[in-house]
Design an enzyme around this catalytic site. Structure first.
Site, PDB file in Angstrom:
ATOM      1  N   TYR A 145       0.839  -1.207   0.000  1.00  0.00           N
ATOM      2  CA  TYR A 145       0.000   0.000   0.000  1.00  0.00           C
ATOM      3  C   TYR A 145       0.874   1.257   0.000  1.00  0.00           C
ATOM      4  O   TYR A 145       0.564   2.268  -0.631  1.00  0.00           O
ATOM      5  CB  TYR A 145      -0.940  -0.002   1.211  1.00  0.00           C
ATOM      6  N   ARG A 152       1.371   6.876  -6.822  1.00  0.00           N
ATOM      7  CA  ARG A 152       0.249   7.796  -7.041  1.00  0.00           C
ATOM      8  C   ARG A 152       0.712   9.240  -6.860  1.00  0.00           C
ATOM      9  O   ARG A 152       0.439  10.105  -7.698  1.00  0.00           O
ATOM     10  CB  ARG A 152      -0.889   7.446  -6.070  1.00  0.00           C
ATOM     11  N   TYR A 205      -0.777  12.692   6.948  1.00  0.00           N
ATOM     12  CA  TYR A 205      -0.378  11.600   7.834  1.00  0.00           C
ATOM     13  C   TYR A 205       1.119  11.676   8.123  1.00  0.00           C
ATOM     14  O   TYR A 205       1.917  11.910   7.206  1.00  0.00           O
ATOM     15  CB  TYR A 205      -0.671  10.237   7.179  1.00  0.00           C
ATOM     16  N   ARG A 218     -11.205  13.247   2.443  1.00  0.00           N
ATOM     17  CA  ARG A 218     -12.130  12.379   3.184  1.00  0.00           C
ATOM     18  C   ARG A 218     -13.484  12.239   2.500  1.00  0.00           C
ATOM     19  O   ARG A 218     -14.180  11.238   2.671  1.00  0.00           O
ATOM     20  CB  ARG A 218     -12.324  12.915   4.602  1.00  0.00           C
ATOM     21  N   GLU A 324     -13.924  -1.136   6.423  1.00  0.00           N
ATOM     22  CA  GLU A 324     -13.886   0.226   5.872  1.00  0.00           C
ATOM     23  C   GLU A 324     -15.199   0.443   5.128  1.00  0.00           C
ATOM     24  O   GLU A 324     -15.696  -0.465   4.472  1.00  0.00           O
ATOM     25  CB  GLU A 324     -12.680   0.352   4.930  1.00  0.00           C
TER      26      GLU A 324
HETATM   27  C1  3EB Z   1      -7.524   5.762   5.999  1.00  0.00           C
HETATM   28  O1  3EB Z   1      -8.416   6.497   6.438  1.00  0.00           O
HETATM   29  C2  3EB Z   1      -7.979   4.415   5.519  1.00  0.00           C
HETATM   30  O2  3EB Z   1      -5.201   5.592  -0.107  1.00  0.00           O
HETATM   31  O3  3EB Z   1      -6.823   6.262  -1.401  1.00  0.00           O
HETATM   32  C3  3EB Z   1      -9.177   5.256   2.880  1.00  0.00           C
HETATM   33  C4  3EB Z   1      -9.560   5.913   1.711  1.00  0.00           C
HETATM   34  C5  3EB Z   1      -7.891   4.774   2.994  1.00  0.00           C
HETATM   35  C6  3EB Z   1      -8.652   6.083   0.668  1.00  0.00           C
HETATM   36  C7  3EB Z   1      -6.395   5.825  -0.320  1.00  0.00           C
HETATM   37  C8  3EB Z   1      -6.994   4.953   1.935  1.00  0.00           C
HETATM   38  C9  3EB Z   1      -7.364   5.600   0.785  1.00  0.00           C
HETATM   39  O4  3EB Z   1      -6.340   6.081   5.970  1.00  0.00           O
HETATM   40  C10 3EB Z   1      -7.450   4.035   4.209  1.00  0.00           C
END
Ligand code: 3EB
Length: 330
Positions: A145, A152, A205, A218, A324
């Protein structure tokens, strides 16, 4: 031109082509599926606790549609919006010594995607669905990941796109095997990105989650002509930037719903069309362990006010996340 969404659980004969499909997805046992004229992403996974082995979800659009194949992307467009699907096998992508195949493949897929959006005059990427094999496995010293996040991001930078703020709603899930598969919806109008005050923005992050933060918002409001759509990204049991309730799938479901409620609230601060509500959204839950499906559905259903919920097996991108949820309304 209006965007619609249909969800058909297929038990036998596939639904008749209507001609106004923009594109969509087939989930489940897709191997005997007859070819479609519209771009269709195939998620070879298990549908959990539904009547049939196969489910097809489709975005419909009114008015004349154009379509094409560009650099491996099958796309269709209508007035002001475009849906596309690209599937790339990592073994087909040339790599250099310090590049992992998945990073290189992710970069290539997004480079092609951005080229197509430029050519078609639909530059605004609204929603992306990302799937890859063995997402939590490590190779080249890095979880897959996290390799995907690097590739990306490389492509966003290369295309001179925003990498924090004006970024699409998205999800990224693991399937057992298969190509990197990316479906996307883009348009002529900018999206309105939304963040969750309970969570650190994913593009911020800290580096404990990988050398490159993920590139997604989000949630997003998108505006096809005369319409307003809400896309809520894959949402999990994360508060701040930390996973909460490891090992407890029911508690993860409840925490995720608190995050979804917050995002709906954020959407309603800026929505132009109507107030959104959880009960008015269409939901999909990705469940890591098929055995958890009953718990997931029993926990979620009372919280979602009777809204449609599809559960599928998939690996969530952090190994301590068991579930999720993503949703949309148009
Ligand atoms: C998170 O909140 C969970 O890498 O495109 C959620 C939605 C998550 C999109 C992405 C990853 C992605 O981090 C993982």
């Amino acid at each position: 031109m209006s965007l619609q969404h249909t969800l058909a659980v297929q038990t036998g004969v596939p639904p008749k082509a209507r001609g106004n499909e923009l594109g969509g997805v087939a989930l489940g046992d897709t191997k005997d599926l007859a070819a479609a004229a519209w771009p269709r992403q195939h998620l070879r996974t298990r549908l959990l606790d539904t009547a049939g082995p196969l489910l097809q979800e489709c975005w419909l659009a009114e008015g004349p549609l154009a379509q094409g194949h560009s650099e491996g992307i099958h796309w269709r467009r209508g007035d002001g919006m475009l849906y596309g699907v690209i599937e790339l096998h990592e073994t087909d992508t040339p790599t250099t010594r310090d590049d992992s195949p998945l990073r290189a493949t992710s970069r290539l897929a997004y480079e092609r995607l951005f080229r197509l959006l430029r050519e078609q005059g639909t530059p605004h990427l609204w929603r992306v669905w990302n799937y890859m094999g063995r997402i939590n496995d490590a190779s080249h010293g890095l979880e897959r990941y996290r390799q995907f996040n690097l590739g990306r991001y490389d492509a966003f930078v290369q295309a001179q796109r925003d990498t924090g703020g004006q970024v699409p709603a998205a999800c990224a899930l693991g399937l057992q095997e298969g190509p990197l598969s990316i479906a996307f919806l883009a348009g002529t109008t900018p999206l309105v990105p939304l963040e969750n005050p309970r969570q650190v923005s994913a593009w911020r992050y800290p580096s404990q989650y990988g050398p490159q933060a993920p590139t997604f918002s989000r949630a997003a409001l998108a505006h096809p002509r005369g319409q307003e759509a809400l896309f809520i990204s894959g949402t999990a049991s994360i508060v701040g930037h930390e996973t909460v309730h490891p090992g407890d799938v029911a508690a993860q479901c409840r925490e995720t719903v608190r995050n979804l409620e917050c995002l709906v609230q954020e959407a309603n601060r800026v929505a132009r069309s109507r107030p959104f509500s959880l009960a008015g959204l269409s939901h999909r839950a990705y469940v890591r362990h098929a055995d958890d499906a009953v718990t997931v559905r029993h926990t979620l259903e009372p919280l979602l006010g009777g809204a449609p919920l599809v559960c599928v097996q998939a690996d969530v991108c952090r190994s301590d996340l068991l579930v999720e949820i993503e949703c949309h309304a148009i």
